[in-house]
Write a protein that holds these residues in place. Structure first.
Motif, PDB file in Angstrom:
ATOM      1  N   GLY A 140       1.072  -0.913   0.038  1.00 16.40           N
ATOM      2  CA  GLY A 140       0.192  -0.568   0.032  1.00 16.40           C
ATOM      3  C   GLY A 140       1.412   1.227  -0.280  1.00 16.40           C
ATOM      4  O   GLY A 140       0.993   2.407  -0.051  1.00 16.40           O
ATOM      5  N   GLY A 141       1.830   1.476   0.676  1.00 18.81           N
ATOM      6  CA  GLY A 141       2.737   1.973   1.239  1.00 18.81           C
ATOM      7  C   GLY A 141       3.869   2.273  -0.012  1.00 18.81           C
ATOM      8  O   GLY A 141       4.347   3.943  -0.484  1.00 18.81           O
ATOM      9  N   ASP A 170      -6.493   0.299  -4.149  1.00 18.38           N
ATOM     10  CA  ASP A 170      -7.474   0.559  -2.602  1.00 18.38           C
ATOM     11  C   ASP A 170      -8.373   2.016  -3.049  1.00 18.38           C
ATOM     12  O   ASP A 170      -9.402   1.962  -2.391  1.00 18.38           O
ATOM     13  N   GLU A 187      -9.961  -7.972  -5.254  1.00 14.82           N
ATOM     14  CA  GLU A 187      -9.471 -10.082  -6.188  1.00 14.82           C
ATOM     15  C   GLU A 187     -11.003 -11.540  -5.899  1.00 14.82           C
ATOM     16  O   GLU A 187     -10.809 -11.898  -6.749  1.00 14.82           O
TER      17      GLU A 187
HETATM   18  O1  KG4 Z   1       2.219  -4.752   3.723  1.00 17.89           O
HETATM   19  P1  KG4 Z   1       1.062  -4.283   3.427  1.00 17.89           P
HETATM   20  O2  KG4 Z   1       0.286  -4.498   4.370  1.00 17.89           O
HETATM   21  O3  KG4 Z   1       0.907  -1.958   4.548  1.00 17.89           O
HETATM   22  C1  KG4 Z   1       2.045  -1.777   3.423  1.00 17.89           C
HETATM   23  O4  KG4 Z   1       3.145  -1.693   3.759  1.00 17.89           O
HETATM   24  O5  KG4 Z   1       1.791  -0.886   2.554  1.00 17.89           O
HETATM   25  O6  KG4 Z   1      -0.239  -3.590   2.177  1.00 17.89           O
HETATM   26  C2  KG4 Z   1      -1.563  -2.913   1.930  1.00 17.89           C
HETATM   27  C3  KG4 Z   1      -2.004  -2.903   0.440  1.00 17.89           C
HETATM   28  C4  KG4 Z   1      -2.746  -2.548   0.596  1.00 17.89           C
HETATM   29  O7  KG4 Z   1      -3.421  -1.702  -0.575  1.00 17.89           O
HETATM   30  C5  KG4 Z   1      -4.222  -4.114   0.255  1.00 17.89           C
HETATM   31  O8  KG4 Z   1      -5.334  -3.454  -0.596  1.00 17.89           O
HETATM   32  C6  KG4 Z   1      -3.044  -4.561  -0.245  1.00 17.89           C
HETATM   33  O9  KG4 Z   1      -1.830  -4.158   0.618  1.00 17.89           O
HETATM   34  N1  KG4 Z   1      -4.173  -6.242  -0.651  1.00 17.89           N
HETATM   35  C7  KG4 Z   1      -3.793  -6.309  -1.921  1.00 17.89           C
HETATM   36  C8  KG4 Z   1      -4.584  -7.770  -1.489  1.00 17.89           C
HETATM   37  N2  KG4 Z   1      -4.575  -7.467   0.265  1.00 17.89           N
HETATM   38  C9  KG4 Z   1      -4.055  -6.830   0.526  1.00 17.89           C
HETATM   39  N3  KG4 Z   1      -3.645  -5.930  -3.425  1.00 17.89           N
HETATM   40  C10 KG4 Z   1      -4.392  -7.208  -4.021  1.00 17.89           C
HETATM   41  N4  KG4 Z   1      -4.766  -8.554  -3.596  1.00 17.89           N
HETATM   42  C11 KG4 Z   1      -5.253  -8.390  -1.865  1.00 17.89           C
HETATM   43  N5  KG4 Z   1      -5.600 -10.122  -2.128  1.00 17.89           N
END
Ligand code: KG4
Ligand code: ZN
Length: 343
Positions: A140-141, A170, A187
């Motif tokens: 996300g970041g 998001d 998804e």
């Molecule tokens: O690594 P993370 O938990 O936090 C950060 O360091 O940003 O990533 C969160 C991101 C969110 O934008 C979310 O939409 C995405 O991971 N995410 C996914 C899935 N599960 C979480 N993106 C695509 N498919 C998924 N199944």
């Protein structure tokens, strides 16, 4: 005798701790308190709410972890916490908490970079990933591609110019009135129907080694507006928007993000043809559709694709412990009590 490390992660919406045995190089136990329920309907993480939750839960979370492992704070030999990047308030709570305990017991304290945590998280499930390898970090970041030449040695090959892959998921999910984290819900929705009609969204290709998701985000917005399903007041789809349309947009969004990541990786596998493997890390690495596609691209080159266990894709303290433990093992750490707090 056991040497124990305690690592903390609090950069966004998860408060997490990991107890790591430095002698056997194994995780003793770890815990995560996710704030998903709090942020689910806000379309993203609200920084102030995230800080409040970290503050409310951090000490009880650690107490419970120590009690259930029968470990006393005074038995811990090293402390580590995520220092950056992340939400300033959220980070401050985690690292101040750990730093204070380390200082109280006169034990070394290590500041860990969150992105390094993600980059090396694949070693938590696969300790024998060969070097050099490419690491696609998608969360996300951040969205970046790295060449990893050794433990804690890497070069950034490319980055997103604008939104990260997760942020794009998001924002589109928010427009479609799906909860946070958007990627997960996109998804799930996309999996409901076979993709036979892809909406006409651009697959951006950059001349340099960057990637960009803002064109896709805008194309989806205009698609919703042009089809008269946009509610200007709410800035989201109208309640009467047909599910068929929403599924098709979700499906096409995932398809385009997947394709862009695939092209990017393929291009870099040609340039960096000495790479012996590929790892994919970060929250978006949970996505089955994307993993399967990237795996095919990688295996066509006769190199290994390492899929990360889902529990290590999102933010966790295990990956912070892993990097801290490597720094201790390689003796490349500094005791960072005195580090200035920069916000
Ligand atoms: O690594 P993370 O938990 O936090 C950060 O360091 O940003 O990533 C969160 C991101 C969110 O934008 C979310 O939409 C995405 O991971 N995410 C996914 C899935 N599960 C979480 N993106 C695509 N498919 C998924 N199944
Ligand atoms: Zn992260």
């Amino acid at each position: 005798m056991k040497k124990i490390l305690l690592a903390c992660e609090s950069s966004c919406d998860e408060t997490a701790f990991c107890l790591y045995d430095l002698t056997s190089k194994k995780i003793i136990d770890s815990v995560i308190n996710s704030q998903l329920k709090i942020h689910k309907d806000n379309g993203g993480v609200i920084p102030e709410l995230a800080s409040k939750e970290h503050y409310k839960n951090i000490d009880i979370l650690l107490s419970n972890l120590l009690i259930s492992n029968n470990i006393n704070l005074s038995e811990i030999d090293f402390f580590a916490a995520t220092k950056n990047p992340g939400l300033p308030g959220a980070l401050l709570i985690g690292y101040t908490f750990c730093k204070s305990i380390a200082w109280h017991f006169s034990k070394p304290y290590l500041s860990i970079n969150h992105l390094e945590g993600h980059i090396f998280s694949s070693f938590l499930t696969n300790p024998n990933i060969p070097f050099p390898h490419l690491c696609l970090s998608i969360s996300g970041g951040h969205t970046s591609l790295y060449l990893i030449t050794n433990f804690l040695e890497y070069t950034k090959l490319g980055n997103t110019r604008d939104d990260s892959a997760g942020e794009c998921f998001d924002k589109i999910a928010k427009l479609l009135k799906l909860p946070y984290p958007g990627g997960k819900y996109i998804e799930e929705l996309a999996a409901k129907k076979k993709l036979n009609n892809i909406r006409n969204y651009p697959i951006s290709k950059m001349s340099d080694n960057s990637i960009s998701f803002s064109g896709l985000k805008t194309a989806v917005l205009y698609d919703v507006i042009n089809n008269n399903w946009y509610n200007k007041v709410e800035k989201r789809v109208k309640p009467e928007t047909p599910l068929e349309f929403i599924i098709e947009v979700a499906n096409s969004t995932q398809y385009v993000i997947n394709n862009m990541l695939g092209h990017w990786l393929e291009k870099n596998l040609i340039t960096h043809n000495t790479a012996k493997a590929v790892t994919v890390v970060g929250g978006v690495a949970c996505n089955n559709f994307i993993n399967e596609h990237l795996k095919k691209i990688v295996e066509k080159k006769n190199i290994t694709f390492f899929r990360l266990e889902k529990k290590f894709c999102g933010d966790n303290a295990d990956m912070i412990a892993y990097v801290a433990a490597k720094k201790i093992e390689l003796n490349t750490y500094e005791n960072s009590y005195q580090e200035e707090i920069k916000i």
